[in-house]
Scaffold this motif. Structure first.
Motif: not given
Length: 203
Positions: A127-148
């Motif tokens: 899952x991806x979220x819109x980039x307006x949540x900030x680069x740091x949070x957007x990347x942290x969120x995106x990284x959840x899925x390959x990690x899990x």
């Protein structure tokens, strides 16, 4: 002898391909603002049946659901449907609320473990979220899925919205949800992504 071999083949074919797949998701899979019969999981059932790789696709998605909501609903769903596969498409609403990546990761991990304990195999959709949540949070969120996915050793399916957002007429005016016109594409995309895994069972 021939009859015995034929019966064995039929039995093995049913075990390999007569499977129930349950999609546990949110509005991206629930058929938001359209009949559920036109949602991509329903269309995917038709695609998989045509290739002999699934008997039934259960769309257990509810618009607005978070990973926590899915976790609360999952035990009853597993008991009712007894799926061979659980395809998890959750986390977008968590991310849109800015929830902690650690909490989302914990919930996804628990969803996977509960599914596996029931005898089901699991696939996780990125899952991806819109980039307006900030680069740091957007990347942290995106990284959840390959990690899990790596930690739990399960397939990670690419985010099916990437082409949708670039195709005219495939995205609703809210900029978040796929239109009815996009559902056949998503069904084909998901069918192709999942087919390599549906030839096996966990038991």
């Amino acid at each position: 002898m021939f009859k015995v071999l034929s019966l064995c083949f039929i039995f093995l074919s049913f075990n390999a391909f007569g499977q129930t797949v349950m999609v546990l998701g949110d509005s991206l899979s629930a058929g938001y603002q359209m009949p559920i019969e036109r949602s991509w999981p329903t269309i995917m059932e038709q695609r998989l049946k045509a290739s002999g790789q699934a008997e039934k696709v259960v769309n257990a998605s509810i618009s607005g659901d978070t990973t926590g909501n899915g976790l609360a609903r999952l035990p009853a769903l597993l008991d009712t449907h007894q799926p061979d596969w659980v395809v998890i498409e959750l986390g977008a609403n968590d991310g849109l609320r800015g929830w902690s990546p650690d909490l989302i990761r914990k919930n996804l991990t628990q969803l996977i473990k509960l599914s596996q304990q029931s005898g089901a195999q699991v696939a996780l959709i990125q899952i991806q979220i819109p980039p307006n949540y900030g680069k740091r949070y957007t990347k942290a969120f995106s990284d959840i899925y390959p990690t899990v996915s790596a930690e739990q050793d399960i397939p990670l399916i690419p985010f099916f919205m990437e082409k949708v957002v670039l195709t005219p007429g495939w995205l609703m005016s809210d900029g978040l949800h796929p239109t009815e016109a996009a559902q056949p594409y998503i069904a084909d995309f998901m069918s192709q992504q999942l087919k390599p895994y549906f030839g096996t069972r966990s038991n």
